[in-house]
Scaffold this motif. Structure first.
Motif, short mmCIF file in Angstrom:
data_model
loop_
_atom_site.label_atom_id
_atom_site.label_comp_id
_atom_site.label_asym_id
_atom_site.label_seq_id
_atom_site.Cartn_x
_atom_site.Cartn_y
_atom_site.Cartn_z
N ILE A 200 21.09 24.28 -42.07
CA ILE A 200 19.80 24.47 -41.43
C ILE A 200 19.78 25.86 -40.79
O ILE A 200 20.53 26.13 -39.86
CB ILE A 200 19.53 23.39 -40.37
CG1 ILE A 200 19.56 22.00 -41.01
CG2 ILE A 200 18.21 23.62 -39.67
CD1 ILE A 200 19.39 20.86 -40.01
N VAL B 80 18.10 28.62 -38.60
CA VAL B 80 17.11 28.81 -37.55
C VAL B 80 16.51 30.20 -37.71
O VAL B 80 17.14 31.20 -37.37
CB VAL B 80 17.74 28.64 -36.15
CG1 VAL B 80 16.68 28.78 -35.07
CG2 VAL B 80 18.43 27.29 -36.06
N TYR C 44 9.79 24.38 -32.71
CA TYR C 44 10.87 24.60 -33.69
C TYR C 44 12.06 23.70 -33.41
O TYR C 44 12.78 23.28 -34.35
CB TYR C 44 11.29 26.08 -33.70
CG TYR C 44 12.18 26.51 -32.56
CD1 TYR C 44 13.56 26.55 -32.69
CD2 TYR C 44 11.64 26.89 -31.32
CE1 TYR C 44 14.37 26.94 -31.65
CE2 TYR C 44 12.44 27.29 -30.28
CZ TYR C 44 13.81 27.32 -30.44
OH TYR C 44 14.61 27.70 -29.41
N ILE D 120 13.80 20.81 -36.07
CA ILE D 120 15.24 20.81 -36.34
C ILE D 120 15.80 19.41 -36.16
O ILE D 120 16.58 18.92 -37.00
CB ILE D 120 15.95 21.81 -35.40
CG1 ILE D 120 15.61 23.25 -35.80
CG2 ILE D 120 17.47 21.61 -35.44
CD1 ILE D 120 16.19 24.30 -34.87
N LYS E 45 17.47 17.07 -39.10
CA LYS E 45 18.84 16.55 -38.99
C LYS E 45 18.86 15.04 -39.23
O LYS E 45 19.75 14.53 -39.92
CB LYS E 45 19.40 16.90 -37.62
CG LYS E 45 19.70 18.38 -37.44
CD LYS E 45 19.99 18.74 -36.00
CE LYS E 45 21.25 18.13 -35.51
NZ LYS E 45 21.58 18.59 -34.13
N MET F 6 24.08 23.68 -38.64
CA MET F 6 23.02 24.56 -38.18
C MET F 6 23.55 25.98 -38.00
O MET F 6 24.65 26.18 -37.49
CB MET F 6 22.42 24.05 -36.86
CG MET F 6 21.17 24.78 -36.43
SD MET F 6 20.22 23.86 -35.20
CE MET F 6 21.46 23.70 -33.91
N ILE G 48 13.99 27.31 -41.15
CA ILE G 48 12.99 27.00 -40.13
C ILE G 48 12.36 28.32 -39.70
O ILE G 48 13.00 29.13 -39.02
CB ILE G 48 13.61 26.29 -38.91
CG1 ILE G 48 14.47 25.11 -39.34
CG2 ILE G 48 12.53 25.86 -37.93
CD1 ILE G 48 13.71 24.01 -40.01
#
Length: 494
Positions: free
Chosen positions: A292, A294, A302, A306, A310, A322, A345
Protein backbone atom coordinates in the motif's frame (compact mmCIF):
# COMPACT_ATOMS: atom_id res chain seq x y z
CA UNK A 1 27.30 7.86 -23.76
CA UNK A 2 30.86 6.89 -24.82
CA UNK A 3 32.15 10.39 -24.08
CA UNK A 4 30.53 10.39 -20.66
CA UNK A 5 32.34 7.25 -19.51
CA UNK A 6 35.70 8.10 -21.11
CA UNK A 7 35.93 11.63 -19.68
CA UNK A 8 37.94 12.47 -16.59
CA UNK A 9 36.29 12.97 -13.20
CA UNK A 10 36.78 16.75 -13.40
CA UNK A 11 35.01 16.92 -16.75
CA UNK A 12 32.08 14.89 -15.44
CA UNK A 13 31.67 17.12 -12.39
CA UNK A 14 31.91 20.38 -14.34
CA UNK A 15 29.66 19.35 -17.23
CA UNK A 16 26.69 21.71 -17.65
CA UNK A 17 23.30 20.15 -18.31
CA UNK A 18 20.81 22.27 -20.26
CA UNK A 19 17.45 22.62 -18.46
CA UNK A 20 14.57 24.79 -19.64
CA UNK A 21 13.79 27.34 -16.94
CA UNK A 22 10.84 29.72 -16.84
CA UNK A 23 11.94 33.36 -16.91
CA UNK A 24 10.99 35.68 -14.08
CA UNK A 25 7.67 37.46 -14.45
CA UNK A 26 8.10 41.25 -14.79
CA UNK A 27 7.30 43.18 -11.61
CA UNK A 28 4.39 45.02 -13.21
CA UNK A 29 2.72 41.71 -14.11
CA UNK A 30 3.04 39.98 -10.73
CA UNK A 31 -0.28 41.36 -9.53
CA UNK A 32 -2.17 40.00 -12.53
CA UNK A 33 -0.48 36.59 -12.51
CA UNK A 34 -0.56 35.92 -8.79
CA UNK A 35 -3.48 38.11 -7.62
CA UNK A 36 -1.39 39.55 -4.80
CA UNK A 37 -4.00 42.09 -3.66
CA UNK A 38 -6.68 39.43 -3.19
CA UNK A 39 -4.18 37.26 -1.37
CA UNK A 40 -3.23 40.08 0.98
CA UNK A 41 -6.90 40.85 1.65
CA UNK A 42 -7.46 37.18 2.48
CA UNK A 43 -4.52 37.17 4.93
CA UNK A 44 -5.45 40.47 6.57
CA UNK A 45 -9.14 39.62 6.88
CA UNK A 46 -8.40 36.46 8.87
CA UNK A 47 -5.38 37.98 10.67
CA UNK A 48 -3.01 35.17 9.74
CA UNK A 49 0.53 35.60 11.09
CA UNK A 50 2.33 32.76 9.30
CA UNK A 51 1.47 31.96 5.67
CA UNK A 52 2.77 29.02 3.63
CA UNK A 53 3.07 29.75 -0.10
CA UNK A 54 3.08 26.54 -2.13
CA UNK A 55 4.53 26.83 -5.64
CA UNK A 56 4.98 24.14 -8.31
CA UNK A 57 8.50 23.76 -9.71
CA UNK A 58 7.81 25.84 -12.82
CA UNK A 59 6.69 28.87 -10.75
CA UNK A 60 9.45 28.86 -8.14
CA UNK A 61 11.34 31.57 -10.04
CA UNK A 62 8.67 34.08 -8.93
CA UNK A 63 8.25 32.79 -5.39
CA UNK A 64 10.65 35.23 -3.69
CA UNK A 65 9.15 38.26 -5.43
CA UNK A 66 5.60 37.18 -4.52
CA UNK A 67 6.58 36.50 -0.90
CA UNK A 68 8.21 39.94 -0.60
CA UNK A 69 5.10 41.67 -1.95
CA UNK A 70 2.86 39.80 0.50
CA UNK A 71 5.06 40.64 3.48
CA UNK A 72 5.26 44.27 2.37
CA UNK A 73 1.47 44.61 2.32
CA UNK A 74 0.60 42.51 5.38
CA UNK A 75 1.94 41.79 8.85
CA UNK A 76 2.34 38.09 8.06
CA UNK A 77 5.55 36.09 7.77
CA UNK A 78 5.63 34.01 4.58
CA UNK A 79 7.26 30.62 4.02
CA UNK A 80 7.87 29.22 0.53
CA UNK A 81 7.02 25.53 0.01
CA UNK A 82 8.98 24.35 -3.00
CA UNK A 83 9.66 20.66 -3.64
CA UNK A 84 6.53 18.93 -2.31
CA UNK A 85 6.75 15.38 -1.01
CA UNK A 86 3.98 14.25 -3.36
CA UNK A 87 2.22 15.75 -6.39
CA UNK A 88 2.28 19.55 -6.65
CA UNK A 89 -1.42 19.52 -7.55
CA UNK A 90 -2.24 18.52 -3.95
CA UNK A 91 -2.02 20.84 -0.97
CA UNK A 92 1.08 20.07 1.13
CA UNK A 93 -0.41 20.54 4.60
CA UNK A 94 2.35 18.51 6.29
CA UNK A 95 5.10 20.87 5.12
CA UNK A 96 3.00 23.87 6.15
CA UNK A 97 2.53 22.44 9.64
CA UNK A 98 6.29 21.99 9.97
CA UNK A 99 6.70 25.77 9.97
CA UNK A 100 3.59 26.36 12.08
CA UNK A 101 1.67 28.09 9.27
CA UNK A 102 -1.82 29.44 9.91
CA UNK A 103 -2.94 28.99 6.29
CA UNK A 104 -1.79 27.88 2.83
CA UNK A 105 -1.89 29.73 -0.47
CA UNK A 106 -1.68 27.19 -3.31
CA UNK A 107 -0.44 28.44 -6.70
CA UNK A 108 -0.75 26.88 -10.14
CA UNK A 109 -2.56 23.73 -11.24
CA UNK A 110 -4.65 21.99 -8.61
CA UNK A 111 -6.66 18.75 -8.40
CA UNK A 112 -9.08 20.52 -5.99
CA UNK A 113 -9.06 17.55 -3.62
CA UNK A 114 -10.51 18.61 -0.25
CA UNK A 115 -8.10 19.23 2.61
CA UNK A 116 -9.03 19.33 6.27
CA UNK A 117 -6.26 20.75 8.44
CA UNK A 118 -5.52 24.37 7.47
CA UNK A 119 -7.39 27.24 5.79
CA UNK A 120 -6.63 27.24 2.07
CA UNK A 121 -6.70 29.73 -0.79
CA UNK A 122 -6.25 28.71 -4.44
CA UNK A 123 -4.50 31.05 -6.88
CA UNK A 124 -4.51 29.74 -10.45
CA UNK A 125 -2.35 30.84 -13.33
CA UNK A 126 -4.42 32.91 -15.72
CA UNK A 127 -3.07 31.42 -18.92
CA UNK A 128 -4.01 33.07 -22.17
CA UNK A 129 -6.82 31.65 -24.34
CA UNK A 130 -7.85 32.93 -27.76
CA UNK A 131 -11.61 32.82 -27.24
CA UNK A 132 -12.42 33.41 -30.93
CA UNK A 133 -10.21 30.54 -32.11
CA UNK A 134 -11.61 28.32 -29.37
CA UNK A 135 -15.18 29.13 -30.43
CA UNK A 136 -14.29 28.52 -34.09
CA UNK A 137 -12.84 25.08 -33.24
CA UNK A 138 -15.94 24.32 -31.19
CA UNK A 139 -18.21 25.05 -34.17
CA UNK A 140 -16.13 22.78 -36.42
CA UNK A 141 -16.27 19.91 -33.92
CA UNK A 142 -19.99 20.20 -33.13
CA UNK A 143 -22.02 20.73 -36.27
CA UNK A 144 -25.31 19.86 -34.58
CA UNK A 145 -26.36 23.07 -32.80
CA UNK A 146 -28.85 21.21 -30.56
CA UNK A 147 -26.31 18.79 -29.07
CA UNK A 148 -26.05 18.54 -25.30
CA UNK A 149 -22.49 19.61 -24.54
CA UNK A 150 -20.67 20.20 -21.24
CA UNK A 151 -17.61 22.45 -21.12
CA UNK A 152 -14.81 21.22 -18.85
CA UNK A 153 -11.45 22.92 -18.45
CA UNK A 154 -8.13 23.05 -16.70
CA UNK A 155 -8.25 25.35 -13.67
CA UNK A 156 -5.69 27.70 -15.23
CA UNK A 157 -8.19 28.61 -17.98
CA UNK A 158 -11.20 29.17 -15.70
CA UNK A 159 -11.08 32.95 -16.20
CA UNK A 160 -11.88 32.67 -19.93
CA UNK A 161 -14.83 30.27 -19.81
CA UNK A 162 -17.46 32.95 -19.17
CA UNK A 163 -16.36 34.76 -22.32
CA UNK A 164 -16.46 31.54 -24.34
CA UNK A 165 -19.92 30.72 -23.02
CA UNK A 166 -21.18 34.20 -23.96
CA UNK A 167 -20.04 33.68 -27.55
CA UNK A 168 -21.42 30.16 -28.00
CA UNK A 169 -24.64 30.16 -25.93
CA UNK A 170 -26.77 31.99 -28.54
CA UNK A 171 -25.86 29.32 -31.11
CA UNK A 172 -25.95 26.27 -28.82
CA UNK A 173 -29.00 26.40 -26.50
CA UNK A 174 -28.09 23.12 -24.78
CA UNK A 175 -24.54 24.16 -23.91
CA UNK A 176 -23.58 23.92 -20.21
CA UNK A 177 -20.35 25.17 -18.63
CA UNK A 178 -19.11 23.61 -15.42
CA UNK A 179 -18.21 25.76 -12.41
CA UNK A 180 -15.21 25.28 -10.16
CA UNK A 181 -16.65 24.54 -6.73
CA UNK A 182 -14.35 24.05 -3.76
CA UNK A 183 -15.26 21.65 -0.98
CA UNK A 184 -14.81 22.02 2.75
CA UNK A 185 -15.22 24.71 5.36
CA UNK A 186 -11.50 25.45 5.43
CA UNK A 187 -11.28 26.33 1.73
CA UNK A 188 -11.92 29.94 0.82
CA UNK A 189 -13.07 31.20 -2.55
CA UNK A 190 -12.18 34.03 -4.87
CA UNK A 191 -12.71 34.97 -8.49
CA UNK A 192 -14.34 32.21 -10.52
CA UNK A 193 -14.41 29.73 -7.61
CA UNK A 194 -17.54 29.00 -5.59
CA UNK A 195 -17.97 27.33 -2.24
CA UNK A 196 -19.90 24.07 -2.43
CA UNK A 197 -21.83 24.93 0.74
CA UNK A 198 -22.88 28.31 -0.64
CA UNK A 199 -23.77 26.93 -4.06
CA UNK A 200 -25.88 24.06 -2.69
CA UNK A 201 -28.73 26.38 -1.73
CA UNK A 202 -28.99 27.67 -5.29
CA UNK A 203 -28.67 24.28 -6.96
CA UNK A 204 -31.50 22.81 -4.90
CA UNK A 205 -33.87 25.27 -6.51
CA UNK A 206 -32.91 24.30 -10.05
CA UNK A 207 -35.05 21.91 -12.04
CA UNK A 208 -32.51 19.26 -12.91
CA UNK A 209 -29.75 16.99 -11.70
CA UNK A 210 -26.66 18.52 -10.08
CA UNK A 211 -23.40 16.70 -10.87
CA UNK A 212 -20.37 17.37 -8.69
CA UNK A 213 -17.06 15.69 -9.50
CA UNK A 214 -13.37 16.63 -9.16
CA UNK A 215 -14.12 20.18 -8.04
CA UNK A 216 -16.44 20.79 -11.02
CA UNK A 217 -20.18 21.20 -10.81
CA UNK A 218 -22.83 21.47 -13.52
CA UNK A 219 -26.59 21.03 -13.72
CA UNK A 220 -28.31 18.81 -16.27
CA UNK A 221 -31.87 19.24 -17.43
CA UNK A 222 -34.51 16.99 -15.92
CA UNK A 223 -34.48 13.52 -17.51
CA UNK A 224 -30.95 13.96 -18.91
CA UNK A 225 -27.91 11.98 -17.76
CA UNK A 226 -24.19 12.53 -18.23
CA UNK A 227 -24.00 9.74 -20.80
CA UNK A 228 -26.39 11.70 -23.03
CA UNK A 229 -23.89 14.56 -23.29
CA UNK A 230 -20.63 15.25 -25.09
CA UNK A 231 -17.64 16.80 -23.33
CA UNK A 232 -15.56 19.73 -24.59
CA UNK A 233 -12.31 20.25 -22.70
CA UNK A 234 -10.26 23.46 -22.72
CA UNK A 235 -6.66 22.75 -21.78
CA UNK A 236 -3.62 20.71 -22.68
CA UNK A 237 -3.46 16.94 -22.73
CA UNK A 238 -2.53 15.56 -19.33
CA UNK A 239 -3.69 14.02 -16.06
CA UNK A 240 -6.81 16.21 -15.77
CA UNK A 241 -8.18 15.25 -19.18
CA UNK A 242 -7.28 11.59 -18.69
CA UNK A 243 -9.11 11.57 -15.36
CA UNK A 244 -12.26 13.02 -16.93
CA UNK A 245 -12.18 10.54 -19.82
CA UNK A 246 -11.73 7.51 -17.60
CA UNK A 247 -14.54 8.59 -15.26
CA UNK A 248 -17.04 9.49 -17.98
CA UNK A 249 -15.84 6.78 -20.36
CA UNK A 250 -19.17 6.50 -22.19
CA UNK A 251 -19.09 10.15 -23.32
CA UNK A 252 -17.38 11.44 -26.45
CA UNK A 253 -14.63 13.99 -25.83
CA UNK A 254 -13.22 16.86 -27.86
CA UNK A 255 -10.55 19.28 -26.69
CA UNK A 256 -8.99 22.64 -27.49
CA UNK A 257 -5.31 23.23 -26.72
CA UNK A 258 -4.81 26.96 -25.96
CA UNK A 259 -1.06 26.68 -26.61
CA UNK A 260 -1.39 25.40 -30.18
CA UNK A 261 -4.84 27.01 -30.66
CA UNK A 262 -6.13 23.80 -32.25
CA UNK A 263 -9.13 21.61 -31.46
CA UNK A 264 -9.43 17.89 -32.02
CA UNK A 265 -11.55 14.83 -31.36
CA UNK A 266 -9.90 12.79 -28.64
CA UNK A 267 -9.08 9.54 -30.40
CA UNK A 268 -7.77 7.60 -27.38
CA UNK A 269 -9.41 4.22 -27.17
CA UNK A 270 -11.16 4.22 -23.81
CA UNK A 271 -12.04 0.54 -24.17
CA UNK A 272 -8.38 -0.28 -24.70
CA UNK A 273 -7.39 1.82 -21.70
CA UNK A 274 -10.00 0.12 -19.54
CA UNK A 275 -8.85 -3.33 -20.64
CA UNK A 276 -5.30 -2.37 -19.70
CA UNK A 277 -6.57 -1.47 -16.25
CA UNK A 278 -8.53 -4.74 -16.10
CA UNK A 279 -5.31 -6.64 -16.80
CA UNK A 280 -3.87 -4.96 -13.70
CA UNK A 281 -6.91 -6.15 -11.74
CA UNK A 282 -6.20 -9.73 -12.81
CA UNK A 283 -2.64 -9.30 -11.60
CA UNK A 284 -4.05 -8.07 -8.28
CA UNK A 285 -6.22 -11.18 -8.00
CA UNK A 286 -3.14 -13.38 -8.45
CA UNK A 287 -1.05 -11.40 -5.95
CA UNK A 288 -0.26 -12.78 -2.49
CA UNK A 289 1.61 -9.78 -1.06
CA UNK A 290 0.28 -6.24 -1.60
CA UNK A 291 2.15 -3.00 -1.00
CA UNK A 292 0.00 0.00 0.00
CA UNK A 293 1.71 3.17 -1.25
CA UNK A 294 0.79 6.33 0.64
CA UNK A 295 0.80 8.92 -2.14
CA UNK A 296 -0.82 11.77 -0.21
CA UNK A 297 -0.91 13.15 3.31
CA UNK A 298 -3.20 16.05 2.50
CA UNK A 299 -6.34 14.68 0.82
CA UNK A 300 -9.16 14.25 3.31
CA UNK A 301 -10.01 10.69 4.46
CA UNK A 302 -6.75 9.14 3.23
CA UNK A 303 -6.38 7.31 6.57
CA UNK A 304 -9.89 5.88 6.23
CA UNK A 305 -9.24 4.39 2.79
CA UNK A 306 -5.95 2.88 4.04
CA UNK A 307 -7.76 1.08 6.87
CA UNK A 308 -10.51 -0.07 4.51
CA UNK A 309 -7.96 -1.41 2.03
CA UNK A 310 -6.04 -3.26 4.74
CA UNK A 311 -9.25 -4.99 5.85
CA UNK A 312 -10.31 -5.79 2.28
CA UNK A 313 -6.90 -7.25 1.43
CA UNK A 314 -6.82 -9.25 4.66
CA UNK A 315 -10.29 -10.69 4.06
CA UNK A 316 -9.12 -11.79 0.60
CA UNK A 317 -6.36 -13.90 2.16
CA UNK A 318 -3.52 -11.60 1.10
CA UNK A 319 -0.83 -9.86 3.12
CA UNK A 320 -0.34 -6.11 2.98
CA UNK A 321 2.55 -3.80 3.84
CA UNK A 322 2.39 -0.01 3.90
CA UNK A 323 5.00 2.28 2.32
CA UNK A 324 5.45 6.06 2.55
CA UNK A 325 8.16 7.08 0.11
CA UNK A 326 7.13 10.41 -1.39
CA UNK A 327 7.29 10.75 -5.17
CA UNK A 328 7.38 7.37 -6.86
CA UNK A 329 9.94 6.16 -9.37
CA UNK A 330 11.10 2.84 -10.78
CA UNK A 331 14.25 2.38 -8.62
CA UNK A 332 12.33 2.98 -5.38
CA UNK A 333 9.73 0.29 -6.01
CA UNK A 334 12.33 -2.10 -7.45
CA UNK A 335 13.80 -2.46 -3.95
CA UNK A 336 10.81 -4.54 -2.83
CA UNK A 337 10.88 -7.70 -4.90
CA UNK A 338 8.72 -9.55 -2.39
CA UNK A 339 5.73 -7.32 -3.23
CA UNK A 340 3.53 -8.76 -5.99
CA UNK A 341 1.51 -5.60 -6.67
CA UNK A 342 1.21 -2.06 -5.33
CA UNK A 343 -1.93 0.01 -4.69
CA UNK A 344 -1.49 3.78 -4.72
CA UNK A 345 -3.43 6.09 -2.37
CA UNK A 346 -3.41 9.47 -4.10
CA UNK A 347 -5.63 12.20 -5.50
CA UNK A 348 -7.75 11.35 -8.58
CA UNK A 349 -5.29 12.94 -11.01
CA UNK A 350 -2.23 11.18 -9.54
CA UNK A 351 -3.77 7.75 -8.93
CA UNK A 352 -3.89 6.79 -12.64
CA UNK A 353 -0.19 6.05 -12.74
CA UNK A 354 1.23 4.48 -15.90
CA UNK A 355 3.14 1.56 -14.39
CA UNK A 356 4.40 0.09 -17.67
CA UNK A 357 8.02 0.89 -16.71
CA UNK A 358 7.70 -0.50 -13.19
CA UNK A 359 8.67 -4.06 -12.37
CA UNK A 360 5.35 -4.63 -10.58
CA UNK A 361 1.94 -3.12 -11.47
CA UNK A 362 0.57 -0.12 -9.56
CA UNK A 363 -3.24 -0.11 -9.25
CA UNK A 364 -5.84 2.23 -7.78
CA UNK A 365 -7.92 1.53 -4.64
CA UNK A 366 -10.95 0.91 -6.87
CA UNK A 367 -9.08 -1.73 -8.88
CA UNK A 368 -7.86 -3.43 -5.71
CA UNK A 369 -11.42 -3.56 -4.42
CA UNK A 370 -12.59 -5.16 -7.67
CA UNK A 371 -9.89 -7.79 -7.18
CA UNK A 372 -10.59 -8.48 -3.48
CA UNK A 373 -14.26 -7.67 -2.83
CA UNK A 374 -16.56 -10.37 -4.20
CA UNK A 375 -19.57 -8.05 -4.11
CA UNK A 376 -17.93 -5.42 -6.33
CA UNK A 377 -18.03 -6.22 -10.04
CA UNK A 378 -16.13 -4.77 -12.97
CA UNK A 379 -18.57 -2.62 -14.92
CA UNK A 380 -18.73 0.57 -16.95
CA UNK A 381 -18.25 2.57 -13.76
CA UNK A 382 -14.66 3.60 -13.09
CA UNK A 383 -13.81 5.37 -9.82
CA UNK A 384 -10.65 7.45 -9.42
CA UNK A 385 -11.67 9.35 -6.27
CA UNK A 386 -11.08 6.96 -3.37
CA UNK A 387 -13.49 8.90 -1.12
CA UNK A 388 -16.39 7.52 -3.16
CA UNK A 389 -15.39 4.01 -2.03
CA UNK A 390 -15.77 4.81 1.68
CA UNK A 391 -19.00 4.18 3.65
CA UNK A 392 -21.47 6.87 2.64
CA UNK A 393 -19.77 7.39 -0.72
CA UNK A 394 -21.69 7.09 -3.96
CA UNK A 395 -19.69 4.00 -5.04
CA UNK A 396 -19.33 2.23 -1.69
CA UNK A 397 -19.85 -1.56 -1.74
CA UNK A 398 -19.63 -3.31 1.66
CA UNK A 399 -17.70 -6.53 2.09
CA UNK A 400 -19.58 -9.82 2.13
CA UNK A 401 -20.79 -11.02 5.51
CA UNK A 402 -18.45 -13.53 7.09
CA UNK A 403 -21.36 -15.95 7.70
CA UNK A 404 -22.12 -16.01 3.97
CA UNK A 405 -18.53 -16.56 2.86
CA UNK A 406 -18.02 -19.67 0.79
CA UNK A 407 -14.91 -20.96 -0.88
CA UNK A 408 -14.99 -20.08 -4.58
CA UNK A 409 -12.42 -20.91 -7.20
CA UNK A 410 -11.79 -19.70 -10.71
CA UNK A 411 -9.00 -19.80 -13.26
CA UNK A 412 -6.46 -17.01 -13.53
CA UNK A 413 -6.61 -15.34 -16.92
CA UNK A 414 -2.87 -14.70 -16.76
CA UNK A 415 -1.27 -17.89 -15.40
CA UNK A 416 -4.08 -20.37 -16.10
CA UNK A 417 -3.75 -21.71 -12.55
CA UNK A 418 -6.66 -22.46 -10.24
CA UNK A 419 -7.30 -19.54 -7.90
CA UNK A 420 -9.20 -19.54 -4.60
CA UNK A 421 -11.50 -16.63 -3.70
CA UNK A 422 -12.13 -17.68 -0.13
CA UNK A 423 -12.24 -14.59 2.11
CA UNK A 424 -10.49 -14.87 5.46
CA UNK A 425 -11.96 -13.27 8.57
CA UNK A 426 -8.69 -13.61 10.50
CA UNK A 427 -5.06 -14.57 10.11
CA UNK A 428 -4.35 -18.33 9.91
CA UNK A 429 -3.35 -19.80 13.24
CA UNK A 430 0.32 -20.56 13.77
CA UNK A 431 1.01 -24.28 13.12
CA UNK A 432 2.29 -26.39 16.00
CA UNK A 433 5.44 -27.66 14.23
CA UNK A 434 6.43 -24.57 12.28
CA UNK A 435 5.02 -25.80 8.99
CA UNK A 436 4.38 -23.13 6.33
CA UNK A 437 1.15 -24.83 5.21
CA UNK A 438 -2.03 -24.64 7.32
CA UNK A 439 -5.74 -25.21 6.81
CA UNK A 440 -7.66 -22.18 5.50
CA UNK A 441 -11.16 -23.56 6.10
CA UNK A 442 -13.19 -26.69 6.62
CA UNK A 443 -12.95 -27.63 2.93
CA UNK A 444 -9.28 -28.51 3.49
CA UNK A 445 -8.02 -25.69 1.27
CA UNK A 446 -4.46 -24.84 2.30
CA UNK A 447 -2.88 -21.43 2.68
CA UNK A 448 0.76 -20.42 2.51
CA UNK A 449 1.64 -18.31 5.55
CA UNK A 450 5.10 -17.28 4.34
CA UNK A 451 5.62 -13.56 4.99
CA UNK A 452 7.72 -11.03 3.13
CA UNK A 453 10.45 -11.60 5.72
CA UNK A 454 10.72 -15.27 4.81
CA UNK A 455 10.84 -14.33 1.14
CA UNK A 456 13.70 -11.96 1.90
CA UNK A 457 15.58 -14.69 3.73
CA UNK A 458 15.20 -17.07 0.82
CA UNK A 459 16.40 -14.89 -2.05
CA UNK A 460 20.01 -14.89 -3.26
CA UNK A 461 20.98 -11.45 -1.93
CA UNK A 462 19.78 -10.36 1.52
CA UNK A 463 22.01 -7.37 2.25
CA UNK A 464 25.23 -6.86 4.20
CA UNK A 465 26.20 -9.41 6.82
CA UNK A 466 25.93 -7.74 10.24
CA UNK A 467 28.34 -9.94 12.28
CA UNK A 468 27.09 -8.44 15.53
CA UNK A 469 29.77 -8.53 18.27
CA UNK A 470 32.44 -9.86 15.89
CA UNK A 471 33.66 -6.62 14.34
CA UNK A 472 36.49 -4.97 16.34
CA UNK A 473 36.17 -1.34 17.41
CA UNK A 474 38.64 0.91 15.54
CA UNK A 475 39.29 4.63 15.43
CA UNK A 476 37.63 6.52 12.59
CA UNK A 477 39.96 7.53 9.77
CA UNK A 478 39.61 9.90 6.86
CA UNK A 479 38.11 8.25 3.80
CA UNK A 480 38.73 8.68 0.09
CA UNK A 481 37.99 11.86 -1.82
CA UNK A 482 36.47 12.20 -5.28
CA UNK A 483 34.13 9.98 -7.26
CA UNK A 484 34.24 6.24 -7.83
CA UNK A 485 35.63 6.54 -11.36
CA UNK A 486 38.79 8.28 -10.14
CA UNK A 487 39.58 8.90 -6.46
CA UNK A 488 42.12 11.66 -5.85
CA UNK A 489 44.81 9.40 -4.35
CA UNK A 490 44.65 7.00 -7.31
CA UNK A 491 45.93 9.56 -9.79
CA UNK A 492 44.92 9.92 -13.42
CA UNK A 493 44.45 6.85 -15.57
CA UNK A 494 46.72 6.80 -18.62
Amino acid sequence: MADAFSSSSETVIQRVVGVAVKTNTPADELEKCYQIKKTCDFISEHQFEKVALQFPDELLVDSVAVAEEIERNTNAKSYILGDTSYGSCCVDEVAAEHVGADCIVHYGSACLSPSSRLPLLYIFEQRAVDVEKCASSFRELYLDRHSHIIILYDVNYAHSISGLLAVLSPEYPNLVASDIVVEGEQCYSHGQIKRQDDDARLSDQDDGQVIYQFGRQFTLKSGLSVTDCSMFYVGQEGATLRNFMMTWNRCSFCSFDPVTAKGRVESISINRALMKRYYAIERAKDANVVGILVGTLGVADYLSIIEQLKETIKRAGKKSYMFAMGKLNVPKLANFLEIDIFVLIACPESSLLDSSEFFKPVVTPFEMEVACNRKREWSEEYVTDFRHLLPGGQSHVPLADQQDEEDETDVSLITGALRSHNLLSSEPTEPAYGSSVVLRNQTLTVANTNSAASFLAGRSWIGLEQKLGETPVVKAVEGRRGIAIAYEEEGTLS
